[in-house]
Design a protein around this motif. Structure first.
Motif, PDB file in Angstrom:
ATOM      1  N   UNK A 270      39.175  44.315  45.978  1.00  0.00           N
ATOM      2  CA  UNK A 270      39.832  43.398  45.050  1.00  0.00           C
ATOM      3  C   UNK A 270      38.883  42.973  43.936  1.00  0.00           C
ATOM      4  N   UNK A 271      37.655  42.623  44.311  1.00  0.00           N
ATOM      5  CA  UNK A 271      36.705  42.116  43.319  1.00  0.00           C
ATOM      6  C   UNK A 271      36.259  43.181  42.339  1.00  0.00           C
ATOM      7  N   UNK A 272      36.283  44.426  42.757  1.00  0.00           N
ATOM      8  CA  UNK A 272      35.916  45.506  41.837  1.00  0.00           C
ATOM      9  C   UNK A 272      36.998  45.750  40.778  1.00  0.00           C
ATOM     10  N   UNK A 273      38.167  45.141  40.964  1.00  0.00           N
ATOM     11  CA  UNK A 273      39.239  45.214  39.958  1.00  0.00           C
ATOM     12  C   UNK A 273      39.260  43.983  39.059  1.00  0.00           C
ATOM     13  N   UNK A 274      38.367  43.043  39.334  1.00  0.00           N
ATOM     14  CA  UNK A 274      38.290  41.815  38.544  1.00  0.00           C
ATOM     15  C   UNK A 274      37.837  42.123  37.120  1.00  0.00           C
ATOM     16  N   UNK A 275      38.599  41.673  36.138  1.00  0.00           N
ATOM     17  CA  UNK A 275      38.218  41.904  34.737  1.00  0.00           C
ATOM     18  C   UNK A 275      36.918  41.208  34.364  1.00  0.00           C
ATOM     19  N   UNK A 276      36.668  39.972  34.799  1.00  0.00           N
ATOM     20  CA  UNK A 276      35.360  39.372  34.525  1.00  0.00           C
ATOM     21  C   UNK A 276      34.213  40.190  35.119  1.00  0.00           C
ATOM     22  N   UNK A 277      34.384  40.674  36.333  1.00  0.00           N
ATOM     23  CA  UNK A 277      33.356  41.508  36.964  1.00  0.00           C
ATOM     24  C   UNK A 277      33.140  42.782  36.158  1.00  0.00           C
ATOM     25  N   UNK A 278      34.228  43.434  35.751  1.00  0.00           N
ATOM     26  CA  UNK A 278      34.114  44.677  34.989  1.00  0.00           C
ATOM     27  C   UNK A 278      33.457  44.433  33.633  1.00  0.00           C
ATOM     28  N   UNK A 279      33.741  43.277  33.030  1.00  0.00           N
ATOM     29  CA  UNK A 279      33.099  42.946  31.749  1.00  0.00           C
ATOM     30  C   UNK A 279      31.591  42.841  31.923  1.00  0.00           C
ATOM     31  N   UNK A 280      31.158  42.259  33.029  1.00  0.00           N
ATOM     32  CA  UNK A 280      29.721  42.112  33.302  1.00  0.00           C
ATOM     33  C   UNK A 280      29.041  43.466  33.473  1.00  0.00           C
ATOM     34  N   UNK A 281      29.569  44.274  34.394  1.00  0.00           N
ATOM     35  CA  UNK A 281      28.868  45.518  34.733  1.00  0.00           C
ATOM     36  C   UNK A 281      28.949  46.549  33.616  1.00  0.00           C
ATOM     37  N   UNK A 282      29.981  46.456  32.774  1.00  0.00           N
ATOM     38  CA  UNK A 282      30.130  47.403  31.663  1.00  0.00           C
ATOM     39  C   UNK A 282      29.525  46.878  30.366  1.00  0.00           C
ATOM     40  N   UNK A 283      28.899  45.699  30.441  1.00  0.00           N
ATOM     41  CA  UNK A 283      28.330  45.063  29.251  1.00  0.00           C
ATOM     42  C   UNK A 283      29.351  45.007  28.116  1.00  0.00           C
ATOM     43  N   UNK A 284      30.581  44.641  28.476  1.00  0.00           N
ATOM     44  CA  UNK A 284      31.677  44.504  27.513  1.00  0.00           C
ATOM     45  C   UNK A 284      31.514  43.154  26.814  1.00  0.00           C
ATOM     46  N   UNK A 285      30.954  43.181  25.612  1.00  0.00           N
ATOM     47  CA  UNK A 285      30.624  41.932  24.919  1.00  0.00           C
ATOM     48  C   UNK A 285      31.861  41.101  24.614  1.00  0.00           C
ATOM     49  N   UNK A 286      32.964  41.750  24.273  1.00  0.00           N
ATOM     50  CA  UNK A 286      34.196  41.010  23.993  1.00  0.00           C
ATOM     51  C   UNK A 286      34.721  40.345  25.268  1.00  0.00           C
ATOM     52  N   UNK A 287      34.673  41.079  26.382  1.00  0.00           N
ATOM     53  CA  UNK A 287      35.108  40.508  27.653  1.00  0.00           C
ATOM     54  C   UNK A 287      34.193  39.393  28.122  1.00  0.00           C
ATOM     55  N   UNK A 288      32.880  39.574  27.922  1.00  0.00           N
ATOM     56  CA  UNK A 288      31.925  38.537  28.301  1.00  0.00           C
ATOM     57  C   UNK A 288      32.159  37.263  27.500  1.00  0.00           C
ATOM     58  N   UNK A 289      32.434  37.420  26.218  1.00  0.00           N
ATOM     59  CA  UNK A 289      32.730  36.264  25.360  1.00  0.00           C
ATOM     60  C   UNK A 289      34.012  35.573  25.812  1.00  0.00           C
ATOM     61  N   UNK A 290      34.978  36.358  26.266  1.00  0.00           N
ATOM     62  CA  UNK A 290      36.264  35.804  26.676  1.00  0.00           C
ATOM     63  C   UNK A 290      36.169  35.030  27.983  1.00  0.00           C
ATOM     64  N   UNK A 291      35.375  35.543  28.925  1.00  0.00           N
ATOM     65  CA  UNK A 291      35.399  35.003  30.283  1.00  0.00           C
ATOM     66  C   UNK A 291      34.260  34.076  30.658  1.00  0.00           C
ATOM     67  N   UNK A 292      33.117  34.175  29.966  1.00  0.00           N
ATOM     68  CA  UNK A 292      31.931  33.492  30.453  1.00  0.00           C
ATOM     69  C   UNK A 292      31.333  32.523  29.443  1.00  0.00           C
ATOM     70  N   UNK A 293      30.790  31.443  29.986  1.00  0.00           N
ATOM     71  CA  UNK A 293      30.097  30.443  29.153  1.00  0.00           C
ATOM     72  C   UNK A 293      28.681  30.897  28.889  1.00  0.00           C
ATOM     73  N   UNK A 294      27.998  31.325  29.943  1.00  0.00           N
ATOM     74  CA  UNK A 294      26.614  31.784  29.832  1.00  0.00           C
ATOM     75  C   UNK A 294      26.605  33.282  29.586  1.00  0.00           C
ATOM     76  N   UNK A 295      26.301  33.694  28.367  1.00  0.00           N
ATOM     77  CA  UNK A 295      26.366  35.118  28.006  1.00  0.00           C
ATOM     78  C   UNK A 295      25.222  35.916  28.617  1.00  0.00           C
TER      79      UNK A 295
END
Length: 295
Positions: A270-295
């Protein structure tokens, strides 16, 4: 095609996007309860379909109502999502600024529909619904919500009762917008709620990683003015305890056993399908900006 049911109700199978069909259904009615919508995550994955159903469908109902000699009341289901991220300011009132979370097209369409209804000069009542709980399905969208989010759920049973009671109080409710939530008995933070739910399912929440969850940019909170509507309709009869009890009874023992045995594997998948998790591991800057406070 009309199908008589108990000599009191007729079921009409049709398409809210088809204006002619909508006009046929709306004609000669007293009240239109409008619940039709494409909801997330489908609303975000198929934005054109969502706009067609959620917004254009509402416009079709409005046009059909305006053509009636005696206009029926439109009872419209809006959403708590119109308020956007309230993690830092969880107490919500109906006159708060509407500010959808980034990427929440569903909320944008709800706001557009509300505005269209008010501008149309038709009789209306708007309920901004909180999260409605029946028997929930586990969905990757669950990771979009920060664990610190404050929640005030309502059960499908209570919300259905509220809509039924609203038909008796239209004069009092007319041309106003209300927040509809479960009240004090349904207030909890997301982490505590999720941990309890997983235990009911037989899943061990210790296998959940906080890094799988977003830190911002979702919605939900406590309705500071939920008592206004409840004082009129008296629909808040459930609470978290009664909801948990029903859910535990409805969850098959075999499901609980399987979940307990394979808990770690299930939650890891389940967690490997998490979009925030995928943004982190893929270094998706747009996703990181969308989901996280601490870049």
């Amino acid at each position: 095609k009309m199908t008589p049911y108990l000599d009191r109700v007729s079921l009409v199978w049709g398409d809210i996007v088809d204006l002619d069909q909508v006009k046929d259904v709306v004609h000669d009615q007293d009240v239109i309860i409008h619940l039709a919508a494409i909801i997330p995550p489908q609303a975000d994955e198929y934005p054109e379909l969502a706009r067609s159903v959620n917004y254009q469908g509402t416009l079709n109902i409005i046009e059909a109502i305006k053509e009636c000699d005696d206009m029926p009341v439109l009872l419209f289901a809006s959403s708590i999502s119109v308020y956007g991220d309230r993690t830092l300011d969880p107490w919500i009132r109906v006159d708060d600024v509407l500010k959808p979370s980034v990427g929440d097209y569903y909320a944008v369409l709800k706001i557009m529909s509300e505005e269209a209804i008010k501008e149309a000069k038709i009789p209306y009542v708007i309920f901004r619904l909180t999260g409605i709980m029946s028997y929930p399905k586990i969905d990757p969208l669950m990771f979009h919500m920060p664990l610190s989010t404050k929640l005030e759920f309502a059960t499908a049973k209570d919300v259905g009762f509220a809509y039924a009671e609203a038909l008796k109080h239209l004069d009092e409710l007319m041309n106003k917008t209300y927040n509809l939530g479960g009240g004090e008995g349904f207030r909890i933070d997301y982490k505590a709620f999720l941990w309890t739910m997983f235990k009911i399912y037989g899943l061990n929440p210790k296998h959940l990683r906080s890094t799988s969850f977003a830190q911002k940019n979702f919605h939900c909170g406590y309705y500071a003015d939920t008592a206004i509507l409840n004082d009129i309709l008296h629909f808040q009869r459930d609470d978290l305890t009664s909801y948990y009890q029903r859910l535990a009874l409805q969850t098959p023992l075999m499901i609980k056993v399987i979940n307990k045995v394979f808990s770690k594997l299930i939650l890891e998948i389940m967690q490997k399908r998490s979009e925030p998790y995928l943004a982190r591991i893929n270094n998706d800057l747009q996703g990181i900006e969308r989901f996280f406070i601490n870049k």
